[in-house]
Every structure is written in C-alpha cells, then in structure tokens.
Design a protein around this motif. Structure first.
Motif, short mmCIF file in Angstrom:
data_model
loop_
_atom_site.label_atom_id
_atom_site.label_comp_id
_atom_site.label_asym_id
_atom_site.label_seq_id
_atom_site.Cartn_x
_atom_site.Cartn_y
_atom_site.Cartn_z
N GLU A 11 71.67 33.22 75.93
CA GLU A 11 70.60 34.32 75.15
C GLU A 11 70.33 35.71 75.49
O GLU A 11 69.85 36.24 74.67
N LEU A 12 71.63 35.90 76.65
CA LEU A 12 71.65 37.73 76.69
C LEU A 12 72.61 38.00 75.48
O LEU A 12 72.63 37.54 74.24
N THR A 13 71.14 39.05 74.39
CA THR A 13 71.60 39.92 74.00
C THR A 13 72.95 41.40 73.69
O THR A 13 72.29 42.56 74.65
N VAL A 14 74.33 41.20 73.62
CA VAL A 14 74.88 42.75 73.94
C VAL A 14 75.57 42.88 72.74
O VAL A 14 76.90 42.81 72.44
N PRO A 15 74.52 44.43 72.04
CA PRO A 15 75.24 44.52 70.40
C PRO A 15 76.89 45.44 70.96
O PRO A 15 77.00 45.46 71.95
#
Length: 233
Positions: free
Chosen positions: A80-84
């Motif tokens: 679920e982590l977002t890493v642009p």
C-alpha cells in the motif's frame, strides 16, 4: 547448540488452488479483514475458516501456520506504500510521500505495528518498496551505505512517531476513555508545571489527531532538512 532453522512462506512456491473460488489471495484478503477488525489476537485459523466457510484444516494447504499467514498479510500492507519516481518529483517530495503513506498504512492496519522486527519483510511487495526507497536516496546523491542509512533514518522516524499513535488509538478503542475526564486528570498531574499546564489548556488539543499530524509533518521536514544538509557538507 543447533541453530533454529529459518522458515518463511516466501522460501517456497505457493500451492495451487484445490477448490473452485478458493485461492491464497482470497485467504489473505479475509485474514486482513479479520486483523483490521480484531487485531492479532482476533486472528485464528478457526475464525478465518469460518469467515471463508471453509474448515481450518483446509487452509493449511496454503499456509503452514499462522505466522506464514501473517507474513502474507504483512506484505500486502507494504504494497500500500506509495513511492513516486524521485527523478520526476524530486527526492524530497518522493521521501515525503513515502513517509506519509507508510504512516497511513500503519494506522489503517494497526496490527502491523506488532509485526515490525518480528516477522521478516521478504515478500515481493515489501522488497519492491525497499528498492524504491533506496532509489529515492540514491537519486538525492547519497552513496554506498549512506543510501541505506538515509533510508533507515526516515523509516525509523516514521516508526518512532507512529507506533505510539497506534498504541494510543488501540487503548482508546479498548477502554473508551472520556476526553474531558482525561484532560481534567492531566491538569491535576501538571499543576506544578505551568508551561505544561498551558499546553493542556490549549484549544488545539481539542483535536489531537490534527496535533499529531502537524507534529509528524514538523518532524519529517526536520529529518529531511538534516539529510539534505549532509549532502552539501
């Protein structure tokens, strides 16, 4: 003395579905729902089997034990982590989004806080998140082991601020404390400390969630400022 053998659900291939409509993904989804509702103590193979209208014994075809089930659920949380992409948005923005999404994932799934350091994060989603984190700090200009140190600094900050928040939320849910009574108690405890008493009486404490969010942002910016400073020295 013989060392205990290390085992993980990720060290073997998943077994194939044995009945229509049943899959490891379905089992993990149901497990996460139980964990979100009842926490670690509320998850058992028996309860999970009942939720899926299946016998607990049949679940052992897919997972060897409860810890393997937790490993699978834990990996979903990391997913679920977002890493642009730091090359598109800049490393500071990417690190900020990462930190906020990590905090929110832990708050959505408070049971995950009890698994930190207890279960290995060896799943594909956890490893992908870790790889993206390292890319953020490599893009910033950190070299060698400093990439790992910068990554662990930010994750340690998120853990350090979010774990007490998770514990507090759990306590409030279990005991249903009355906020006004708690404030009265704090006033009595802080009566000999004027500065602390002033903080207790501040209106912003009417919305503790906002206070925690602002504090998190303040600390995160300070951490990133410190990391950026190291790049220029």
């Amino acid at each position: 003395m013989n060392a205990k053998q290390f085992t993980s659900v990720w060290t073997r291939d998943p077994r194939k579905t044995t009945s229509p409509g049943r899959s490891r993904e379905e089992i993990v989804k149901a497990a996460i729902e139980l964990l979100d509702e009842e926490g670690l103590d509320g998850l058992s193979m028996r309860k999970l089997g009942a939720k899926l209208s299946a016998g607990a014994t049949s679940l052992y075809w897919y997972v060897a034990n409860k810890d393997e089930l937790l490993e699978l659920a834990y990996d979903e949380m990391w997913g679920e982590l977002t890493v642009p992409d730091p090359e598109e948005v800049g490393w500071r923005e990417a690190a900020s989004v990462l930190a906020y999404s990590m905090r929110q994932a832990m708050l959505r799934h408070p049971w995950s806080a009890d698994l930190l350091g207890r279960l290995p994060a060896l799943g594909p989603k956890a490893l992908q998140a870790a790889d993206r984190m390292r890319r953020v700090f490599a893009t910033a200009g950190f070299k060698g082991m400093d990439v790992d140190y910068a990554t662990s600094t930010v994750t340690a900050y998120v853990y350090g601020t979010t774990l007490p928040e998770v514990a507090w939320n759990n306590a409030m849910d279990r005991h249903e404390y009355d906020p006004d009574e708690m404030r009265t108690m704090l006033r009595k405890a802080a009566r000999d400390f004027p500065d602390m008493l002033e903080r207790v009486n501040t209106e912003m404490y009417d919305d503790p969630a906002t206070v925690r969010a602002v504090a998190f942002d303040f600390g995160l910016v300070s951490v990133l400022d410190g990391l950026e400073r190291r790049l220029t020295t």
